[in-house]
Design an enzyme around this catalytic site. Structure first.
Site, PDB file in Angstrom:
ATOM      1  N   CYS A  73       0.870  -1.178   0.000  1.00  0.00           N
ATOM      2  CA  CYS A  73       0.000   0.000   0.000  1.00  0.00           C
ATOM      3  C   CYS A  73       0.904   1.224   0.000  1.00  0.00           C
ATOM      4  O   CYS A  73       1.523   1.543   1.020  1.00  0.00           O
ATOM      5  CB  CYS A  73      -0.929   0.017   1.209  1.00  0.00           C
ATOM      6  SG  CYS A  73      -2.031   1.455   1.236  1.00  0.00           S
ATOM      7  N   HIS A 150      -2.080  -5.970  -9.996  1.00  0.00           N
ATOM      8  CA  HIS A 150      -2.742  -4.816 -10.602  1.00  0.00           C
ATOM      9  C   HIS A 150      -3.043  -5.071 -12.072  1.00  0.00           C
ATOM     10  O   HIS A 150      -2.199  -5.601 -12.802  1.00  0.00           O
ATOM     11  CB  HIS A 150      -1.861  -3.565 -10.506  1.00  0.00           C
ATOM     12  CG  HIS A 150      -1.815  -2.968  -9.146  1.00  0.00           C
ATOM     13  ND1 HIS A 150      -2.755  -2.075  -8.690  1.00  0.00           N
ATOM     14  CD2 HIS A 150      -0.947  -3.156  -8.128  1.00  0.00           C
ATOM     15  CE1 HIS A 150      -2.463  -1.721  -7.445  1.00  0.00           C
ATOM     16  NE2 HIS A 150      -1.372  -2.369  -7.083  1.00  0.00           N
ATOM     17  N   GLU A 199     -10.112  -0.954  -5.678  1.00  0.00           N
ATOM     18  CA  GLU A 199      -9.121  -1.721  -4.938  1.00  0.00           C
ATOM     19  C   GLU A 199      -9.669  -3.073  -4.505  1.00  0.00           C
ATOM     20  O   GLU A 199     -10.801  -3.177  -4.033  1.00  0.00           O
ATOM     21  CB  GLU A 199      -8.660  -0.940  -3.701  1.00  0.00           C
ATOM     22  CG  GLU A 199      -7.782   0.256  -4.028  1.00  0.00           C
ATOM     23  CD  GLU A 199      -6.989   0.716  -2.829  1.00  0.00           C
ATOM     24  OE1 GLU A 199      -6.359  -0.137  -2.163  1.00  0.00           O
ATOM     25  OE2 GLU A 199      -6.991   1.925  -2.555  1.00  0.00           O
ATOM     26  N   CYS A 208      -4.746   5.436  -4.722  1.00  0.00           N
ATOM     27  CA  CYS A 208      -4.096   4.134  -4.548  1.00  0.00           C
ATOM     28  C   CYS A 208      -2.659   4.281  -5.037  1.00  0.00           C
ATOM     29  O   CYS A 208      -2.430   4.438  -6.240  1.00  0.00           O
ATOM     30  CB  CYS A 208      -4.831   3.047  -5.332  1.00  0.00           C
ATOM     31  SG  CYS A 208      -4.040   1.422  -5.255  1.00  0.00           S
ATOM     32  N   GLY A 211      -1.390   1.382  -7.122  1.00  0.00           N
ATOM     33  CA  GLY A 211      -2.111   1.444  -8.391  1.00  0.00           C
ATOM     34  C   GLY A 211      -1.564   2.523  -9.309  1.00  0.00           C
ATOM     35  O   GLY A 211      -1.508   2.347 -10.534  1.00  0.00           O
TER      36      GLY A 211
END
Length: 269
Positions: A73, A150, A199, A208, A211
């Protein structure tokens, strides 16, 4: 009662509990209860701090709002680095996760995290079968791993995409045996892209970090951007750079919203 801190990076918010000095009775169910926005404190990810060892200043354990564990994260990484730096006075902090060590440094008012190398093989994401990760057989998508899976879907007009409908369907597509974070990207120019992320285990969030890293990497792989760009998310901007050595650098702000206490014994096991 147990103290907590509510932090966020561009509105991507976290409840942080500190178990570095004494273990806390946190289970997946309790993490999910704390993350609940109606019955708990509410957050996009629940963060538990554990002691750092062997060169790491802190171990950051990440759980999604459904209680599942996440490997990375980016926004939380910057937040936790700033918290530890506030305690030690250091300008550089190494945050360990289940996916590896992430060095973070202070650059004035913002923080830059080295999110490690982008992993581009189909086994790395992982995908259900061997294929070219730059062109997936669904939508107009590419995939990579930033310590978590992802998929980046390239769209001509981000505002026209039903992210709330398409996001959960793609998250659970059989192509992703561990599910996936789904990023929807509109390339504005080679130095600027827009991104909205559905997410895995959390749904729509204002930002994110991992991301944004995946979006820049996949856009650069397709020749749509250079190896550095501003990524504009609903919560604000991140600067992402994909270095020549494969590592991805993410720069952005952090903030503490408030602090408080919670009775863990009142939560389900």
């Amino acid at each position: 009662m147990t103290s907590f801190r509510k932090m966020h990076g561009l509105g991507n918010d976290f409840v942080v509990l500190d178990a570095r000095r004494a273990a806390l009775p946190i289970t997946p169910a309790r993490a999910a209860a704390i993350a609940d926005r109606r019955r708990g404190i509410g957050c996009d990810q629940f963060i538990l701090l554990e002691p750092g060892t062997d060169g790491a200043d802190v171990f950051m354990r990440i759980r999604n709002p459904d209680g599942s564990e996440a490997g990375a994260c980016g926004n939380a990484t910057r937040c936790i680095a700033s918290l530890v730096a506030g305690e030690t006075g250091a300008d550089r902090v190494v945050v360990r996760t289940i996916s590896g060590d992430l060095p973070v440094e202070r650059l004035g008012e913002v923080w830059r995290a080295d999110m490690g190398p982008a992993r581009l093989g189909w086994q790395d994401v992982p995908l259900a079968r061997a294929m070219d990760t730059l062109h997936l057989p669904l939508e107009d998508a590419a995939a990579c791993s930033m310590g978590n899976p992802h998929a980046t879907v390239f769209v001509p007009d981000l505002d026209a995409i039903p992210v709330g409908t398409l996001g959960p369907r793609l998250e659970h597509d059989p192509l992703f045996p561990q599910r996936a974070n789904i990023g929807f990207v509109q390339v504005l120019n080679p130095e600027h892209i827009r991104l909205t992320v559905w997410e895995r285990g959390a749904g729509l969030t204002l930002a994110c970090g991992s991301g944004a890293c995946a979006a820049l990497v996949n856009a650069a792989r397709r020749g749509l951007t250079g190896r550095a760009a501003t990524v504009t998310l609903p919560g604000g901007d991140l600067h992402i750079e994909w270095r020549a050595d494969g590592h991805v650098l993410m720069t952005g702000p952090v903030a503490t919203a408030f602090t408080g206490t919670i009775d863990l014994d009142a939560l389900p096991l």
